[in-house]
Design an enzyme around this catalytic site. Structure first.
Site, PDB file in Angstrom:
ATOM      1  CE1 TYR A  60     -13.271 -13.521   2.309  1.00 44.16           C
ATOM      2  CE2 TYR A  60     -12.767 -11.233   2.822  1.00 44.16           C
ATOM      3  CZ  TYR A  60     -12.401 -12.437   2.272  1.00 44.16           C
ATOM      4  OH  TYR A  60     -11.173 -12.566   1.672  1.00 44.16           O
ATOM      5  N   PRO A 206      -0.855 -12.912   4.862  1.00 49.05           N
ATOM      6  CG  PRO A 206      -1.238 -10.684   5.459  1.00 49.05           C
ATOM      7  CD  PRO A 206      -1.947 -11.912   4.949  1.00 49.05           C
ATOM      8  CG  LEU A 207       0.608 -11.442   9.766  1.00 48.74           C
ATOM      9  CD1 LEU A 207      -0.231 -10.914  10.919  1.00 48.74           C
ATOM     10  CD2 LEU A 207       2.060 -11.045   9.949  1.00 48.74           C
ATOM     11  N   GLY A 210      -0.852 -17.225  11.057  1.00 46.38           N
ATOM     12  CA  GLY A 210      -0.410 -17.450  12.425  1.00 46.38           C
ATOM     13  C   GLY A 210       0.610 -18.563  12.593  1.00 46.38           C
TER      14      GLY A 210
END
Length: 282
Positions: A60, A206-207, A210
């Site tokens: 990252y 986990p979302l 979006g």
């Protein structure tokens, strides 16, 4: 109520709702996203709010997220578990190269130790299994690093149930990190293995990155209205209720969004609401 904590590897207690650092970097996880001071403030607020699991990776940035974690949080509070990953090399914002040869994994782990300013990495995750290198060699290298005291626990990322079973025959594994959310449950078999063996399951996206739309959005909106919550909070609460081994690490570069995500830990979903969400499909 759902349990708020999980014992990683049986010996490192952590709060299940953690923080992921990918969103502190730019598009494609390349370079900085915004002001360095803003990223540092988000990391510090996460720990102030009680987060004890910080999930990052050497690619990252590359390297930037680990540097931010160290700058913001070192010396780390005793209760904080820092997890990182190795096994992938980046050459651009869209180029990912799996690199699982023993000498590569060792060099990447050593570099992460330096950037994180630690002698031991709490959780070192193999970011991808290299199909060109026998799994025994890759996991054997991590085992050697563990015996040398440079790794406390070993994790896997993006693996099948069969690969988890093979890894468990080769070494002690503490965690798995696969994509899993309200709309993507292809890793149900992996989740069942984690439950059976007491492994933490860190769901990435986990979302749903979006994309909580369609039937999922309608169900989330109905339930969110009852709890005066947002769609994202209900989606995170569903994960926390779904299994006691699920340890979501949603990321953000915004203090407000961070607080919103962490407040999801206080939402108690009723059985009927869980069943409604369980019935949602993409």
């Amino acid at each position: 109520m759902t349990s708020e904590t999980f014992a990683l590897g049986g010996d490192r207690p952590l709060r299940r709702l953690g923080f992921g650092t990918a969103q502190l970097t730019g598009p494609g996880y390349w370079g900085p996203r915004g002001a360095r001071a803003d990223a540092l403030a988000v990391l510090r607020r996460a720990v102030e709010r009680g987060v004890t699991l910080i999930d990052t990776a050497d690619n990252y940035g590359p390297g930037l997220a680990e540097e931010l974690v160290a700058e913001a949080l070192h010396p780390y509070p005793a209760e904080v578990v820092v997890a990182t990953k190795g096994g992938v090399v980046r050459t651009s914002d869209s180029a990912w190269h799996i690199a699982g040869r023993p000498e590569q994994l060792r060099a990447m782990c050593e570099a992460s130790l330096r950037r994180l300013r630690v002698e031991t990495i709490d959780l070192y995750q193999l970011h991808r299994l290299d199909p060109e290198v026998p799994p025994a060699e890759q996991l054997g290298t991590l085992d050697e690093l563990r015996r040398e005291g440079k790794i406390r626990h070993i994790g896997l990322d993006t693996v099948s149930a069969e690969q988890v079973e093979q890894a468990l025959r080769l070494t002690r594994v503490a965690s798995v990190q696969n994509r899993f959310n309200l709309l993507d449950r292809e890793s149900e078999a992996v989740l069942a293995l984690c439950e059976a063996h007491g492994l933490a399951f860190l769901p990435w996206f986990p979302l749903a990155n979006g994309a909580l739309t369609g039937d999922a959005a309608a169900a989330l909106d109905r339930i969110a209205g009852r709890h005066r919550a947002t769609r994202g909070q209900i989606a995170l609460a569903w994960l926390l209720h779904r299994s006691p081994v699920l340890c979501p690490t949603p990321g953000t570069g915004s203090l407000d969004h961070l607080d919103e995500n962490l407040d999801a830990a206080h939402i108690h979903l009723r059985q009927a609401e869980l069943e409604e969400l369980d019935a949602v499909r993409a």
